[in-house]
Motif scaffolding. Structure first.
Motif, PDB file in Angstrom:
ATOM      1  N   VAL A  96      34.294  35.327  38.970  1.00  0.00           N
ATOM      2  CA  VAL A  96      34.390  35.817  37.597  1.00  0.00           C
ATOM      3  C   VAL A  96      35.119  37.155  37.566  1.00  0.00           C
ATOM      4  N   VAL A  97      34.710  38.060  38.433  1.00  0.00           N
ATOM      5  CA  VAL A  97      35.332  39.386  38.477  1.00  0.00           C
ATOM      6  C   VAL A  97      36.799  39.281  38.882  1.00  0.00           C
ATOM      7  N   ALA A  98      37.083  38.494  39.899  1.00  0.00           N
ATOM      8  CA  ALA A  98      38.464  38.352  40.371  1.00  0.00           C
ATOM      9  C   ALA A  98      39.365  37.791  39.277  1.00  0.00           C
ATOM     10  N   ASP A  99      38.894  36.775  38.566  1.00  0.00           N
ATOM     11  CA  ASP A  99      39.681  36.189  37.483  1.00  0.00           C
ATOM     12  C   ASP A  99      39.976  37.227  36.408  1.00  0.00           C
ATOM     13  N   SER A 100      38.962  38.001  36.054  1.00  0.00           N
ATOM     14  CA  SER A 100      39.113  39.017  35.018  1.00  0.00           C
ATOM     15  C   SER A 100      40.102  40.098  35.427  1.00  0.00           C
ATOM     16  N   VAL A 101      40.117  40.425  36.706  1.00  0.00           N
ATOM     17  CA  VAL A 101      41.006  41.470  37.220  1.00  0.00           C
ATOM     18  C   VAL A 101      42.444  40.965  37.369  1.00  0.00           C
ATOM     19  N   VAL A 102      42.609  39.798  37.969  1.00  0.00           N
ATOM     20  CA  VAL A 102      43.944  39.292  38.293  1.00  0.00           C
ATOM     21  C   VAL A 102      44.783  39.059  37.045  1.00  0.00           C
ATOM     22  N   ARG A 103      44.169  38.597  35.967  1.00  0.00           N
ATOM     23  CA  ARG A 103      44.939  38.334  34.741  1.00  0.00           C
ATOM     24  C   ARG A 103      45.521  39.615  34.142  1.00  0.00           C
ATOM     25  N   LEU A 104      45.021  40.781  34.587  1.00  0.00           N
ATOM     26  CA  LEU A 104      45.520  42.055  34.089  1.00  0.00           C
ATOM     27  C   LEU A 104      46.689  42.590  34.913  1.00  0.00           C
ATOM     28  N   LEU A 105      46.982  41.966  36.042  1.00  0.00           N
ATOM     29  CA  LEU A 105      48.056  42.458  36.897  1.00  0.00           C
ATOM     30  C   LEU A 105      49.414  42.248  36.226  1.00  0.00           C
ATOM     31  N   PRO A 106      50.347  43.165  36.421  1.00  0.00           N
ATOM     32  CA  PRO A 106      51.664  43.054  35.792  1.00  0.00           C
ATOM     33  C   PRO A 106      52.347  41.730  36.095  1.00  0.00           C
ATOM     34  N   GLY A 107      52.852  41.077  35.049  1.00  0.00           N
ATOM     35  CA  GLY A 107      53.611  39.855  35.211  1.00  0.00           C
ATOM     36  C   GLY A 107      52.805  38.582  35.315  1.00  0.00           C
ATOM     37  N   VAL A 108      51.482  38.681  35.356  1.00  0.00           N
ATOM     38  CA  VAL A 108      50.658  37.482  35.531  1.00  0.00           C
ATOM     39  C   VAL A 108      50.590  36.655  34.256  1.00  0.00           C
ATOM     40  N   LEU A 109      50.302  37.294  33.138  1.00  0.00           N
ATOM     41  CA  LEU A 109      50.249  36.582  31.864  1.00  0.00           C
ATOM     42  C   LEU A 109      51.635  36.501  31.251  1.00  0.00           C
ATOM     43  N   GLY A 110      51.968  35.343  30.698  1.00  0.00           N
ATOM     44  CA  GLY A 110      53.275  35.168  30.088  1.00  0.00           C
ATOM     45  C   GLY A 110      53.481  36.080  28.898  1.00  0.00           C
ATOM     46  N   ASN A 111      52.431  36.231  28.072  1.00  0.00           N
ATOM     47  CA  ASN A 111      52.497  37.094  26.895  1.00  0.00           C
ATOM     48  C   ASN A 111      51.789  38.403  27.228  1.00  0.00           C
TER      49      ASN A 111
END
Length: 246
Positions: free
Chosen positions: A147-162
């Motif tokens: 849960v924590v890893a998912d929440s953190v990784v989506r905040l990394l630059p370039g990970v989310l398309g929008n």
């Protein structure tokens, strides 16, 4: 970012880290994952990682040696000083703010425990953070660390398309997120609010801010205590509160 999971059950992570956003993040080389079975670091002939608690009591306690040695190895392989995170129901409750803080790091190590608990020397001398995902107890720390890893990784630059998605998420702004709608404009007699079809972006933005305040007031009023309201937002909130009483 590099993320290591110290776990007795590395197979639990396979579906999670190879799916959805976590998979895409690896493909974009924003993150790399490693699952380490700390049983492999046990030095006793039975490869055990737990023992009976001193003083008696129910359950078994994770011994310090395998975990210390596993962390020492991972730290020795790192170019930076990693954050060593103990997943524990006694830890700091996980929040979006904590996710944003951890997203700035280059290396995270999660210790996923089992049994009755950890030898206290692990907590006192090895970890930098203790995190809980809620006031309940799980079988082990694996699910919480995912849960924590998912929440953190989506905040990394370039990970989310929008790139605006993570900014507008619930809790990122300090408030709950406004409602969303998509096509069709009418479904089974339920209509999308007219303002969203108006094409007037100023009115749409105002509606969204009001809805965000309304939803927060109704569902998580406690968040408003630390949210820095503008004069306009104070006025809207007063109107919402008045309507709520009526």
């Amino acid at each position: 970012m590099k993320i290591d999971f110290l776990t007795l059950f590395p197979e639990m992570f396979e579906g999670v880290i190879h799916s959805s956003i976590l998979k895409k993040a690896q493909e974009k080389e924003a993150v790399s994952f490693q699952c380490v079975n700390f049983r492999e670091y046990s030095t006793n002939k039975h490869s055990s990682v737990d023992d009976y608690p001193y003083g008696g009591g129910a359950g078994m306690v994770l011994a310090p040696q395998p975990i210390f040695d596993a962390v020492d190895t991972l730290v020795g392989q790192s170019d930076t000083k990693p954050r060593v995170i103990l997943m524990c129901p006694q830890g700091e409750r996980f929040t979006q703010r904590k996710a944003e803080e951890l997203a700035k790091e280059e290396h995270l190590i999660f210790i996923c425990g089992h049994y009755e608990g950890y030898d206290e020397r692990i907590r006192e001398n090895l970890v930098t953070d203790e995190i809980s995902i809620g006031d309940y107890v799980l079988t082990g720390g694996e699910l919480g660390s995912m849960v924590v890893a998912d929440s953190v990784v989506r905040l990394l630059p370039g990970v989310l398309g929008n790139t605006t998605s993570k900014i507008e998420d619930s809790f990122s702004t300090g408030l709950l997120e406004h409602p969303h709608y998509t096509r069709p404009a009418e479904f089974r007699g339920y209509k999308v609010p007219d303002v969203l079809l108006s094409g007037n972006h100023a009115h749409i933005e105002e509606w969204r801010k009001k809805q965000s305040l309304k939803r927060t007031l109704e569902r998580r009023k406690d968040l408003l205590e630390s949210y820095p309201l503008t004069k306009q937002e104070e006025k809207w909130l007063a109107e919402l509160g008045k309507n709520e009483k009526e």
